[in-house]
Motif scaffolding. Sequence first.
Motif, PDB file in Angstrom:
ATOM      1  N   HIS A   1     -34.186  72.629   6.582  1.00  0.00           N
ATOM      2  CA  HIS A   1     -33.041  72.955   6.586  1.00  0.00           C
ATOM      3  C   HIS A   1     -31.832  72.183   6.737  1.00  0.00           C
ATOM      4  O   HIS A   1     -31.000  72.330   6.168  1.00  0.00           O
ATOM      5  CB  HIS A   1     -33.028  74.249   7.424  1.00  0.00           C
ATOM      6  CG  HIS A   1     -32.009  75.188   7.796  1.00  0.00           C
ATOM      7  ND1 HIS A   1     -31.431  75.525   8.975  1.00  0.00           N
ATOM      8  CD2 HIS A   1     -31.137  75.817   6.862  1.00  0.00           C
ATOM      9  CE1 HIS A   1     -30.458  76.365   8.790  1.00  0.00           C
ATOM     10  NE2 HIS A   1     -30.147  76.374   7.570  1.00  0.00           N
ATOM     11  N   THR A   2     -32.025  71.560   7.785  1.00  0.00           N
ATOM     12  CA  THR A   2     -30.967  70.410   8.291  1.00  0.00           C
ATOM     13  C   THR A   2     -31.275  69.171   8.092  1.00  0.00           C
ATOM     14  O   THR A   2     -30.752  68.082   8.855  1.00  0.00           O
ATOM     15  CB  THR A   2     -30.424  70.752   9.838  1.00  0.00           C
ATOM     16  OG1 THR A   2     -31.512  70.717  10.540  1.00  0.00           O
ATOM     17  CG2 THR A   2     -29.816  72.208   9.873  1.00  0.00           C
ATOM     18  N   GLY A   3     -32.167  68.767   7.183  1.00  0.00           N
ATOM     19  CA  GLY A   3     -32.609  67.410   6.875  1.00  0.00           C
ATOM     20  C   GLY A   3     -33.392  66.791   8.467  1.00  0.00           C
ATOM     21  O   GLY A   3     -34.055  67.545   9.048  1.00  0.00           O
ATOM     22  N   GLU A   4     -32.820  65.781   8.567  1.00  0.00           N
ATOM     23  CA  GLU A   4     -33.715  65.237   9.878  1.00  0.00           C
ATOM     24  C   GLU A   4     -32.866  65.376  11.094  1.00  0.00           C
ATOM     25  O   GLU A   4     -33.252  65.257  12.312  1.00  0.00           O
ATOM     26  CB  GLU A   4     -33.660  63.789   9.730  1.00  0.00           C
ATOM     27  CG  GLU A   4     -34.599  63.246   8.664  1.00  0.00           C
ATOM     28  CD  GLU A   4     -36.230  63.902   8.866  1.00  0.00           C
ATOM     29  OE1 GLU A   4     -36.425  63.946   9.927  1.00  0.00           O
ATOM     30  OE2 GLU A   4     -36.634  64.192   7.665  1.00  0.00           O
ATOM     31  N   GLU A   5     -31.713  66.196  11.003  1.00  0.00           N
ATOM     32  CA  GLU A   5     -30.802  66.738  12.197  1.00  0.00           C
ATOM     33  C   GLU A   5     -31.262  68.044  12.575  1.00  0.00           C
ATOM     34  O   GLU A   5     -31.500  68.854  11.764  1.00  0.00           O
ATOM     35  CB  GLU A   5     -29.421  66.892  11.832  1.00  0.00           C
ATOM     36  CG  GLU A   5     -28.535  65.636  11.014  1.00  0.00           C
ATOM     37  CD  GLU A   5     -28.413  64.661  11.768  1.00  0.00           C
ATOM     38  OE1 GLU A   5     -28.243  64.591  12.808  1.00  0.00           O
ATOM     39  OE2 GLU A   5     -28.623  63.349  11.423  1.00  0.00           O
ATOM     40  N   ILE A   6     -31.680  67.967  13.799  1.00  0.00           N
ATOM     41  CA  ILE A   6     -32.102  68.900  14.602  1.00  0.00           C
ATOM     42  C   ILE A   6     -31.090  69.847  15.578  1.00  0.00           C
ATOM     43  O   ILE A   6     -30.654  69.015  16.311  1.00  0.00           O
ATOM     44  CB  ILE A   6     -33.506  68.855  15.620  1.00  0.00           C
ATOM     45  CG1 ILE A   6     -34.516  68.031  14.680  1.00  0.00           C
ATOM     46  CG2 ILE A   6     -34.032  70.144  16.044  1.00  0.00           C
ATOM     47  CD1 ILE A   6     -35.075  68.995  13.282  1.00  0.00           C
ATOM     48  N   THR A   7     -30.672  70.840  15.249  1.00  0.00           N
ATOM     49  CA  THR A   7     -29.633  71.664  16.089  1.00  0.00           C
ATOM     50  C   THR A   7     -30.068  72.972  16.301  1.00  0.00           C
ATOM     51  O   THR A   7     -31.041  73.523  15.887  1.00  0.00           O
ATOM     52  CB  THR A   7     -28.477  71.573  15.341  1.00  0.00           C
ATOM     53  OG1 THR A   7     -28.403  72.614  14.309  1.00  0.00           O
ATOM     54  CG2 THR A   7     -28.127  70.346  14.613  1.00  0.00           C
ATOM     55  N   PRO A   8     -29.539  73.823  17.276  1.00  0.00           N
ATOM     56  CA  PRO A   8     -29.557  75.163  17.451  1.00  0.00           C
ATOM     57  C   PRO A   8     -29.768  76.079  16.366  1.00  0.00           C
ATOM     58  O   PRO A   8     -30.623  77.031  16.043  1.00  0.00           O
ATOM     59  CB  PRO A   8     -28.698  75.603  18.603  1.00  0.00           C
ATOM     60  CG  PRO A   8     -28.120  74.294  19.252  1.00  0.00           C
ATOM     61  CD  PRO A   8     -28.283  73.271  18.265  1.00  0.00           C
ATOM     62  N   ARG A   9     -29.065  75.671  15.074  1.00  0.00           N
ATOM     63  CA  ARG A   9     -29.040  76.415  13.961  1.00  0.00           C
ATOM     64  C   ARG A   9     -30.070  76.101  13.006  1.00  0.00           C
ATOM     65  O   ARG A   9     -30.377  76.565  11.930  1.00  0.00           O
ATOM     66  CB  ARG A   9     -27.891  75.870  13.358  1.00  0.00           C
ATOM     67  CG  ARG A   9     -26.679  76.777  13.875  1.00  0.00           C
ATOM     68  CD  ARG A   9     -25.230  76.645  12.970  1.00  0.00           C
ATOM     69  NE  ARG A   9     -24.018  77.404  13.517  1.00  0.00           N
ATOM     70  CZ  ARG A   9     -22.850  77.292  13.102  1.00  0.00           C
ATOM     71  NH1 ARG A   9     -22.598  76.327  12.346  1.00  0.00           N
ATOM     72  NH2 ARG A   9     -22.081  78.031  13.884  1.00  0.00           N
ATOM     73  N   THR A  10     -30.924  74.962  13.042  1.00  0.00           N
ATOM     74  CA  THR A  10     -32.049  74.577  12.520  1.00  0.00           C
ATOM     75  C   THR A  10     -32.972  75.716  12.279  1.00  0.00           C
ATOM     76  O   THR A  10     -33.496  76.055  13.482  1.00  0.00           O
ATOM     77  CB  THR A  10     -32.701  73.302  12.833  1.00  0.00           C
ATOM     78  OG1 THR A  10     -31.572  72.123  12.980  1.00  0.00           O
ATOM     79  CG2 THR A  10     -33.711  72.757  11.893  1.00  0.00           C
ATOM     80  N   ARG A  11     -33.388  76.103  11.128  1.00  0.00           N
ATOM     81  CA  ARG A  11     -34.510  77.147  11.088  1.00  0.00           C
ATOM     82  C   ARG A  11     -35.898  76.509  10.087  1.00  0.00           C
ATOM     83  O   ARG A  11     -35.637  75.833   9.149  1.00  0.00           O
ATOM     84  CB  ARG A  11     -33.938  78.132  10.100  1.00  0.00           C
ATOM     85  CG  ARG A  11     -32.832  78.834  10.541  1.00  0.00           C
ATOM     86  CD  ARG A  11     -33.186  79.737  11.838  1.00  0.00           C
ATOM     87  NE  ARG A  11     -31.884  80.260  12.658  1.00  0.00           N
ATOM     88  CZ  ARG A  11     -31.285  79.871  13.705  1.00  0.00           C
ATOM     89  NH1 ARG A  11     -31.782  78.655  14.239  1.00  0.00           N
ATOM     90  NH2 ARG A  11     -30.288  80.587  14.153  1.00  0.00           N
ATOM     91  N   SER A  12     -37.015  76.691  10.657  1.00  0.00           N
ATOM     92  CA  SER A  12     -37.946  76.235  10.074  1.00  0.00           C
ATOM     93  C   SER A  12     -38.568  77.113   8.795  1.00  0.00           C
ATOM     94  O   SER A  12     -37.777  78.247   8.529  1.00  0.00           O
ATOM     95  CB  SER A  12     -39.225  76.596  10.930  1.00  0.00           C
ATOM     96  OG  SER A  12     -39.331  77.885  11.176  1.00  0.00           O
ATOM     97  N   ILE A  13     -39.210  76.640   8.018  1.00  0.00           N
ATOM     98  CA  ILE A  13     -39.706  77.399   6.843  1.00  0.00           C
ATOM     99  C   ILE A  13     -40.246  78.696   7.022  1.00  0.00           C
ATOM    100  O   ILE A  13     -40.097  79.717   6.545  1.00  0.00           O
ATOM    101  CB  ILE A  13     -40.598  76.447   5.880  1.00  0.00           C
ATOM    102  CG1 ILE A  13     -40.502  77.355   4.407  1.00  0.00           C
ATOM    103  CG2 ILE A  13     -41.637  76.211   6.527  1.00  0.00           C
ATOM    104  CD1 ILE A  13     -39.226  77.349   3.677  1.00  0.00           C
TER     105      ILE A  13
END
Length: 120
Positions: A103-115
């Motif tokens: 979702h966000t490439g290698e950037e992990i944020t609170p908005r990142t969603r898993s598949i």
Amino acid sequence: MNATRLADAFAQVTEYWSPKVIGRVNDQLLKVAKLKGEFVWHAHEGEDELFYVVKGSLVIEFEDGPVALSQGDFLTVPRGVRHNPVAAQECWVLLIEPASTKHTGEEITPRTRSIEEQLR
């Protein structure tokens, strides 16, 4: 086989920046998302990503300048290119990307969603 109405698919999206998988074509996933505000700078090192604006407008920021998209426009972001989607008002997009795309490439944020979250 059943047809899918895009309007019905978008009705199931309740969170901004949280894409939902609505179909698959070979190894490509079709996702719908509602966007509003600024996302996060990121890149997908091994995958291209297509943004098709179904409703509203979207600006995709790139390191060398922004690209504005209006309803009916689409843009393919090439693999490895850092980008940041920004929607001043609610925007509906259809995304087409390989199933392996994070979702966000290698950037992990609170908005990142898993598949897994995108498949719900």
